[in-house]
Design an enzyme around this catalytic site. Structure first.
Site, PDB file in Angstrom:
ATOM      1  N   CYS A 188       4.542  -9.149   3.679  1.00 47.43           N
ATOM      2  CA  CYS A 188       3.689  -8.825   2.537  1.00 47.43           C
ATOM      3  C   CYS A 188       2.251  -8.985   3.020  1.00 47.43           C
ATOM      4  O   CYS A 188       1.891  -8.407   4.045  1.00 47.43           O
ATOM      5  CB  CYS A 188       4.018  -9.687   1.322  1.00 47.43           C
ATOM      6  SG  CYS A 188       4.102 -11.455   1.645  1.00 47.43           S
ATOM      7  N   SER A 189       1.446  -9.795   2.357  1.00 46.88           N
ATOM      8  CA  SER A 189       0.094 -10.039   2.850  1.00 46.88           C
ATOM      9  C   SER A 189       0.066 -11.286   3.736  1.00 46.88           C
ATOM     10  O   SER A 189      -0.269 -11.221   4.913  1.00 46.88           O
ATOM     11  CB  SER A 189      -0.883 -10.199   1.680  1.00 46.88           C
ATOM     12  OG  SER A 189      -2.182 -10.465   2.147  1.00 46.88           O
TER      13      SER A 189
END
Length: 575
Positions: free
Chosen positions: A118-119
């Site tokens: 994801c981030s």
């Protein structure tokens, strides 16, 4: 890493920019090919769907030329989920479950690990990993231990599953998976699936036919709105804009109008956004405009750049269903725009009206086509013609991809929702040769409760798609090079037990949601006599060992191999 670990699937669960902040660099070419060090990456194809995007890449190591040593071109797929907020959770677990199953099933047996990011690589990444692992545990062992597994993987990477909301979401998603099973069925198996839905509940003294369909309908319509869900619709200033209090837009899915300064309720119209197969806001379903909401309707068309309107009601001034489009030489005028009549013609037996919404400030003009099909689908000569209108509208709407498709019926109810469902399922079938009627029907209900009035509404959609598939002869093959990336034929987990996780004395749990025997519903149209297997799963799948049993929550489970003669009821603690 991708090259060395022989990766075939990348799962990305973040957008490049979220809430105005850069969350991830784009590490693939927008088009053509680019070099990243010694690795050449070429974008082969990109398919944008409602909640995720699939990208197909061809990668090559520039210094490894021998094909025998794995130096040839490799194919890599990226599954990019685009509707998962940072530090939060999606609105409903069904699209996420579908995404997890499809992305995990796309990885070949001889491939390396799936890359998930994801981030920061902890919150949403951890949620995906736990969901995938627990779904596999359910299928293989019939049990799951969310707390124990999460505790284990947190020793490998800190902070996986970052928030309490994400931890709760995992439980909600797995409960949904256990109750409904895998409802994404291959298009060639629709007829068999309908026969499975017809299976009776043999555990009762008087077996109820269509028991599995009744149970599925109960799960679809489980959500019932509360006052805060319809706060805008029930404002005193907006009550007179609703034809029926049974068909109201939920606050999280209602269509907003451009508000007029100082006018309370001027942003409200009884209309709801619905997702399709390719766009998150593909449809707007709404009631037939009242005399006092006709200008609101055209304000919605103007605000959201809608260029195709399907009208499923007949014009009847005496019954309160006025003609809401202009006649020749009779324009509708507003403060900032006017609607003028262009032409009217017959197209494939349907009346189409061409109008234009013209700005009064400049020369901009929005062309709008209204397709009038009153009393659809009740007046169709045969079931095989149900999707004729869907096909016609889809072709007409192809030229207008910027705005949503507006579907109008009397109350913004069953007919409009049926049209949107069939349009979405037709698109899904053409793309991946699978149908997930249950998922879309449940998501639509959650956005606009009361659109489904009985299990017959759901059965009609199944049978309409069955008829369409048979007429198209599309039992096999695929229309896309990505269509082969599907999860296996319908499967249902064996008897599921949840392992207790905390040694501490638990507090008294809340009462579980009642899942009593589904109420009787109007009898469905009779099917041809078929030989029904002695036992089926809750999603219509026949267990390989031929045995199944009914559990306390109304679903049917398949006992593990070797335990067919001594089944025991599943005990699932309240959630």
């Amino acid at each position: 890493m991708v090259w060395e670990q022989h990766v075939h699937i990348i799962v990305m669960i973040t957008n490049l920019v979220e809430r105005g902040r850069k969350k991830c660099d784009q590490y693939w070419p927008k088009e053509g090919s680019e070099h990243y060090g010694l690795i050449q990456v070429r974008l082969v194809h990109e398919e944008v769907l409602a909640t995720y995007t699939i990208r197909k890449f061809a990668i090559r190591h520039m210094k490894v030329k021998c094909k025998k040593s794995g130096g040839g071109e490799r194919i890599l797929f990226q599954y990019h989920y685009t509707n998962w907020p940072d530090h939060g959770t999606p609105d409903h677990p069904l699209p996420v479950l579908s995404f997890v199953r499809k992305s995990a099933a796309a990885n070949p047996e001889d491939a390396g690990p799936i890359i998930v990011h994801c981030s920061a690589g902890v919150g949403r990444t951890g949620t995906y990993i736990v969901l995938d692992a627990m779904l596999q545990h359910i299928r293989a062992k019939g049990r799951l231990n969310i707390w124990g597994f999460l505790k284990h993987i947190r020793t490998q990477r800190n902070f996986l599953v970052q928030t309490e909301e994400q931890y709760i979401f995992i439980h909600d998603a797995l409960l949904e998976a256990i109750q409904s099973g895998d409802t994404n069925i291959p298009s060639g198996g629709v007829s068999r699936y309908i026969r499975m839905l017809q299976a009776p509940d043999n555990s009762q003294e008087k077996p109820q036919s269509w028991y599995l369909l009744s149970h599925q309908y109960k799960l679809i319509t489980h959500f019932q709105p509360r006052d805060f869900n319809v706060v805008s619709a029930m404002k005193p200033v907006n009550r007179e804009k609703n034809r029926s209090t049974d068909h109201l837009p939920m606050e999280n899915g209602r269509v907003h109008l451009t508000p007029k300064p100082g006018v309370d309720g001027s942003d409200y119209i009884n209309a709801t956004w619905l997702m399709g197969h390719q766009r998150l806001r593909e449809f707007i379903i709404t009631q037939h405009p009242l005399p006092n909401t006709i200008l609101d309707f055209w304000q919605m068309v103007w605000d959201h750049n809608a260029q195709t309107v399907v009208v499923l009601t007949a014009v009847d001034e005496d019954q309160g269903f006025p003609q809401f489009w202009p006649a020749q030489h009779d324009d509708f005028d507003s403060e900032h725009w006017k609607v003028r009549y262009l032409e009217e013609k017959l197209n494939s037996g349907l009346m189409t009206v061409e109008v234009a919404v013209q700005s009064l400030q400049d020369d901009y003009e929005l062309p709008v086509r209204l397709i009038h099909a009153p009393s659809w689908p009740h007046t169709l000569p045969a079931l095989t013609t149900t999707l004729s209108l869907v096909s016609l509208v889809s072709e007409a709407h192809t030229n207008y991809q910027n705005g949503p498709l507006i579907v109008v019926d009397r109350f913004g109810g069953t007919e409009a929702a049926t049209f949107c469902s069939l349009t979405t399922l037709r698109s899904q079938m053409e793309f991946e040769q699978h149908l997930d009627t249950y998922m879309y029907c449940k998501l639509y209900h959650n956005r606009r409760p009361s659109i489904w009035t009985s299990q017959d509404d759901i059965l009609f959609i199944y049978r309409a798609m069955e008829s369409y598939i048979e007429s198209e002869g599309s039992h096999s093959g695929s229309s896309s090079d990505m269509a082969g990336l599907n999860d296996p034929i319908i499967t249902m987990p064996p008897v599921t037990t949840i392992t207790p996780v905390a040694p501490l004395t638990p507090k008294a749990p809340p009462s579980p949601l009642p899942l009593s025997t589904p109420p009787s519903t109007p009898s469905a149209p009779a099917l041809p006599t078929v030989s029904t297997p002695p036992s089926t799963c809750a999603n219509g799948q026949v267990p390989s060992n031929g045995h199944a049993m009914l559990t306390g929550n109304g679903t049917i489970r398949v006992p593990p191999e070797g335990m067919e003669d001594t089944p025991q009821a599943t005990e699932i603690p309240p959630v």
